[in-house]
Design a protein around this motif. Structure first.
Motif, PDB file in Angstrom:
ATOM      1  N   GLU A  26      33.564  47.368  55.340  1.00 18.39           N
ATOM      2  CA  GLU A  26      32.507  46.699  54.583  1.00 18.39           C
ATOM      3  C   GLU A  26      32.955  46.587  53.128  1.00 18.39           C
ATOM      4  N   VAL A  27      33.084  45.382  52.623  1.00 20.41           N
ATOM      5  CA  VAL A  27      33.453  45.179  51.221  1.00 20.41           C
ATOM      6  C   VAL A  27      32.173  45.254  50.387  1.00 20.41           C
ATOM      7  N   THR A  28      32.082  46.292  49.555  1.00 21.99           N
ATOM      8  CA  THR A  28      30.856  46.532  48.795  1.00 21.99           C
ATOM      9  C   THR A  28      30.984  46.230  47.306  1.00 21.99           C
ATOM     10  N   ALA A  29      32.225  46.077  46.803  1.00 21.70           N
ATOM     11  CA  ALA A  29      32.399  45.826  45.371  1.00 21.70           C
ATOM     12  C   ALA A  29      33.734  45.143  45.120  1.00 21.70           C
ATOM     13  N   ILE A  30      33.796  44.408  44.020  1.00 19.13           N
ATOM     14  CA  ILE A  30      35.037  43.760  43.602  1.00 19.13           C
ATOM     15  C   ILE A  30      35.165  43.870  42.095  1.00 19.13           C
ATOM     16  N   ASN A  31      36.391  44.120  41.635  1.00 21.25           N
ATOM     17  CA  ASN A  31      36.656  44.238  40.199  1.00 21.25           C
ATOM     18  C   ASN A  31      37.646  43.161  39.775  1.00 21.25           C
ATOM     19  N   SER A  32      37.383  42.558  38.625  1.00 20.55           N
ATOM     20  CA  SER A  32      38.264  41.517  38.093  1.00 20.55           C
ATOM     21  C   SER A  32      38.509  41.775  36.621  1.00 20.55           C
ATOM     22  N   THR A  33      39.413  41.020  36.044  1.00 19.79           N
ATOM     23  CA  THR A  33      39.530  40.996  34.591  1.00 19.79           C
ATOM     24  C   THR A  33      38.336  40.220  34.045  1.00 19.79           C
ATOM     25  N   PRO A  34      37.967  40.444  32.795  1.00 19.15           N
ATOM     26  CA  PRO A  34      36.882  39.637  32.219  1.00 19.15           C
ATOM     27  C   PRO A  34      37.149  38.141  32.318  1.00 19.15           C
ATOM     28  N   ARG A  35      38.422  37.749  32.190  1.00 20.41           N
ATOM     29  CA  ARG A  35      38.768  36.332  32.249  1.00 20.41           C
ATOM     30  C   ARG A  35      38.504  35.741  33.627  1.00 20.41           C
ATOM     31  N   SER A  36      38.596  36.580  34.672  1.00 16.43           N
ATOM     32  CA  SER A  36      38.407  36.093  36.038  1.00 16.43           C
ATOM     33  C   SER A  36      37.051  36.471  36.614  1.00 16.43           C
ATOM     34  N   ALA A  37      36.125  36.878  35.752  1.00 16.97           N
ATOM     35  CA  ALA A  37      34.816  37.316  36.244  1.00 16.97           C
ATOM     36  C   ALA A  37      34.095  36.217  37.023  1.00 16.97           C
ATOM     37  N   HIS A  38      34.286  34.971  36.608  1.00 19.46           N
ATOM     38  CA  HIS A  38      33.619  33.873  37.314  1.00 19.46           C
ATOM     39  C   HIS A  38      34.141  33.730  38.746  1.00 19.46           C
ATOM     40  N   ILE A  39      35.421  34.038  38.956  1.00 21.37           N
ATOM     41  CA  ILE A  39      35.977  33.982  40.310  1.00 21.37           C
ATOM     42  C   ILE A  39      35.388  35.104  41.159  1.00 21.37           C
ATOM     43  N   ALA A  40      35.269  36.287  40.568  1.00 21.82           N
ATOM     44  CA  ALA A  40      34.681  37.414  41.288  1.00 21.82           C
ATOM     45  C   ALA A  40      33.243  37.112  41.706  1.00 21.82           C
ATOM     46  N   LYS A  41      32.504  36.461  40.833  1.00 20.87           N
ATOM     47  CA  LYS A  41      31.113  36.123  41.168  1.00 20.87           C
ATOM     48  C   LYS A  41      31.038  35.062  42.255  1.00 20.87           C
ATOM     49  N   GLU A  42      31.985  34.140  42.244  1.00 18.17           N
ATOM     50  CA  GLU A  42      32.041  33.143  43.323  1.00 18.17           C
ATOM     51  C   GLU A  42      32.340  33.819  44.661  1.00 18.17           C
ATOM     52  N   LEU A  43      33.276  34.779  44.652  1.00 14.18           N
ATOM     53  CA  LEU A  43      33.600  35.517  45.876  1.00 14.18           C
ATOM     54  C   LEU A  43      32.411  36.374  46.316  1.00 14.18           C
ATOM     55  N   GLN A  44      31.703  36.939  45.367  1.00  9.22           N
ATOM     56  CA  GLN A  44      30.512  37.719  45.687  1.00  9.22           C
ATOM     57  C   GLN A  44      29.486  36.867  46.431  1.00  9.22           C
ATOM     58  N   ALA A  45      29.251  35.669  45.899  1.00  8.03           N
ATOM     59  CA  ALA A  45      28.271  34.771  46.509  1.00  8.03           C
ATOM     60  C   ALA A  45      28.721  34.303  47.894  1.00  8.03           C
ATOM     61  N   SER A  46      29.996  34.061  48.055  1.00  7.71           N
ATOM     62  CA  SER A  46      30.507  33.533  49.327  1.00  7.71           C
ATOM     63  C   SER A  46      30.545  34.585  50.430  1.00  7.71           C
ATOM     64  N   TYR A  47      30.787  35.845  50.054  1.00  4.56           N
ATOM     65  CA  TYR A  47      31.018  36.865  51.075  1.00  4.56           C
ATOM     66  C   TYR A  47      30.033  38.028  51.021  1.00  4.56           C
TER      67      TYR A  47
END
Length: 333
Positions: A26-47
């Motif tokens: 179960e993937v419960t969290a993801i960490n990114s650089t501040p510059r890539s935070a928007h990508i992390a949020k997109e992945l959060q929404a998708s998965y």
């Protein structure tokens, strides 16, 4: 397993669609650089990932995770893995494990001290086809020659030629053909033959990085030739030649989708045994079982293999005289 992912790059995007088929993860969290935070949020929404962080230590301290998948730039692996282990997390780390054998030795000791699983995400070591090759190997007689090739034109090569050095072609970031593609060939050969007596690397250097190269591994009565290129394409194939027969793997050593077995007496067989078409399925399902069952025996054997691989990488870099200049950042000495 409650998995936290460190990174938002290509391999993460490749892994996340698979999670739905990995019943113990179960993937419960993801960490990114501040510059890539928007990508992390997109992945959060998708998965459907519960939490997103842009601070790695906060991620380790606050996220509801027991395991970290480290999928960041190669030269950051050591620090990210070390921090995760010191926070009591099991770790699955992308290949290449570290930038040097010494770094991995340090991490091995931490994993032992904290009684945690530390594993390299290297697909070929977990595939059913590779396990079958190991099983069939004695029938080939005395192994004489192994040829492995993994050549794939990089989408970032044109940028390098234009003067834009991205991490894939930056020695300080752990880029180049040896660390990115030939690492699969090294794992493939060492899993069959063990540690070689001799290691010699012959790189083609462009702008201070090995865009392609040939690695020769010498054993008592055998030689293995490992070719990798990020500056050209070819049909990839690996051939294992023994005194009584041959195994041919059509395709890269990263996937090993099928292979042919041929003996001198005319016996032939074709094998396609992998249980899932996704190259990451076997490794993640296997490592998850180690963690869920608190079984460190196989994990320690796998880590010992990875240590041998990193020793060969060190020796390859030194043999080519690359332990100076940009490659000196790889902390070999």
């Amino acid at each position: 397993m409650k998995l936290g992912i460190a990174g938002t790059g290509k391999v993460v995007a490749e892994f996340l669609p698979l999670v739905a088929e990995l019943e113990h993860i179960e993937v419960t969290a993801i960490n990114s650089t501040p510059r890539s935070a928007h990508i992390a949020k997109e992945l959060q929404a998708s998965y459907g990932i519960e939490e997103v962080y842009s601070n790695y230590i906060q991620f380790l301290e606050e996220a509801d995770i027991d395991t970290v998948y480290v999928a960041v730039i190669n030269n950051l692996h050591y620090d990210f893995v070390k921090d995760a282990l010191q926070h009591g997390k099991h770790v699955i780390c992308e290949k290449p494990f570290t930038m040097s054998h010494k770094e991995l030795l340090d991490l091995e000791q931490l994993a032992l001290d904290y009684d945690l699983v530390l594993a390299e995400a290297i697909p070929n070591q977990f595939l059913a086809n590779y396990e079958k090759i190991i099983e069939l190997l004695p029938q080939l007689g005395e192994i004489k020659l192994i040829e492995c090739s993994f050549c794939k034109y990089s989408s970032r090569y044109d940028a390098l030629l234009a003067g834009n050095v991205l991490p894939a072609f930056d020695a300080k970031s752990g880029g180049g053909a040896l660390m990115d593609l030939n690492i699969y060939n090294i794992h493939f050969v060492l899993g069959l033959m063990g540690c070689p007596n001799e290691v010699n690397y012959f790189p083609n250097l462009e702008k201070g990085i090995d865009t392609s190269g040939v690695l020769v591994l010498g054993y008592e009565n055998a030689k293995a030739v490992c070719t990798a290129s990020k500056a050209s394409n070819k049909p990839n194939r690996s051939i294992i030649q023994g005194t009584k027969g041959t195994i041919v793997v059509n395709g890269s050593t990263g996937r090993i989708e099928f292979f042919d077995f041929m003996l001198n007496d005319g016996t032939t067989a074709h094998y396609a045994l992998n249980v899932h078409p996704h190259k990451l399925y076997a490794e993640f399902s296997t490592i998850a079982s180690w963690i869920d069952e608190d079984d460190t025996t196989y994990a320690e054997e796998h880590l010992a293999h990875s240590l041998t691989v990193m020793d060969v990488v060190d020796r390859a870099i030194q043999s080519a005289g690359l332990a100076t200049g940009p490659f000196s950042e790889q902390k070999i000495f």
